[in-house]
Design an enzyme around this catalytic site. Sequence first.
Site, PDB file in Angstrom:
ATOM      1  CB  SER A  70      -0.833   0.403   1.078  1.00  0.00           C
ATOM      2  OG  SER A  70      -1.637   1.345   1.453  1.00  0.00           O
TER       3      SER A  70
ATOM      4  CE1 TYR B 234      -4.272  -3.490   5.036  1.00  0.00           C
ATOM      5  CE2 TYR B 234      -3.544   0.075   5.127  1.00  0.00           C
ATOM      6  CZ  TYR B 234      -3.812  -1.814   4.464  1.00  0.00           C
ATOM      7  OH  TYR B 234      -4.385  -2.312   3.186  1.00  0.00           O
TER       8      TYR B 234
ATOM      9  CE  LYS C 248      -1.330  -4.219   2.884  1.00  0.00           C
ATOM     10  NZ  LYS C 248      -1.233  -5.484   1.937  1.00  0.00           N
TER      11      LYS C 248
END
Length: 254
Positions: free
Chosen positions: A141, A155, A159
Amino acid sequence: MDVSLDGKVALVTGASRGIGKAMAATLAASGAKVMINSRKQESLEAARAEMDGEVEIFAANAGDDDAAERGVLATIERFGQLDILINNAATNPYYGRTLDIDDARYQKTFQVNLDAPLRWTQAAWKHAFAERPGTVINVASVGGLRVEGVGLGVYNVTKAALIHLTKQLAHELGPTRVVGIAPGLVETDFAQVLVDNFGDALAARMPVGRLGQPQDIANLATFLASDLASWITAETYVIDGGASVAGGALEPAE
Ligand SMILES: NC(=O)c1ccc[n+]([C@@H]2O[C@H](COP(=O)([O-])OP(=O)(O)OC[C@H]3O[C@@H](n4cnc5c(N)ncnc54)[C@H](OP(=O)(O)O)[C@@H]3O)[C@@H](O)[C@H]2O)c1
């Protein structure tokens, strides 16, 4: 120049919806035989019904201990080989300040977003790529490359680690290629809250004037999976409609 995946076999995690589904459908339409994974058999069957080409189903939580080994072996048993692994399944059970996350959700985020890509790559290497070099595509991402406010911190750390894992594995596993894709905001179920809250304002600032669609990411993945990309490894490709040059941080609509 057509992108052909004739004769190749692909395995895509998290492929019953969104980006994973679009990637699997495009790989299959380009000639690959494709194994699709997600947690729910019914969703996988519904997704397969919308795809052309040879598509098989493997239902499991990608983060479970034995899922990688079983998924890779099921693919080889069904299609005779494995050439392309796409680590796409991810989760985000927590939205909030990084320091405040509880242990269970921290562990789950790392298990699905980081541990699983490593485990699935280990299994693909053990049963296929050590003998016959293949391609691994890790879906990261843009949040793994830059800080975009508070909320998705943990999160995004997974990534960021996945982007580094991509480089490290490319170094260790060559000539097997290991590449990454770092999407910006793409209209899927996963991103619905972000799209609702920030989408219009972000799209208005972006050079291409729209948010991403799953097919945008599928087009890049199909190229990266193909022999046209045979000199590409270790890098993670941002695909974000130019959001990074347009004040890409997620900010509420006015
Ligand atoms: N959408 C965005 O804006 C965006 C931006 C940057 C990066 N990404 C990344 O793109 C990838 C795909 O996201 P998406 O937006 O397409 O998500 P999505 O629309 O929510 O689809 C997620 C897919 O993964 C499956 N899945 C979820 N947890 C799983 C697990 N533990 N094991 C196996 N399958 C699982 C889901 O099916 P089941 O629920 O049936 O298991 C579904 O098929 C993710 O890696 C995400 O981090 C997305």
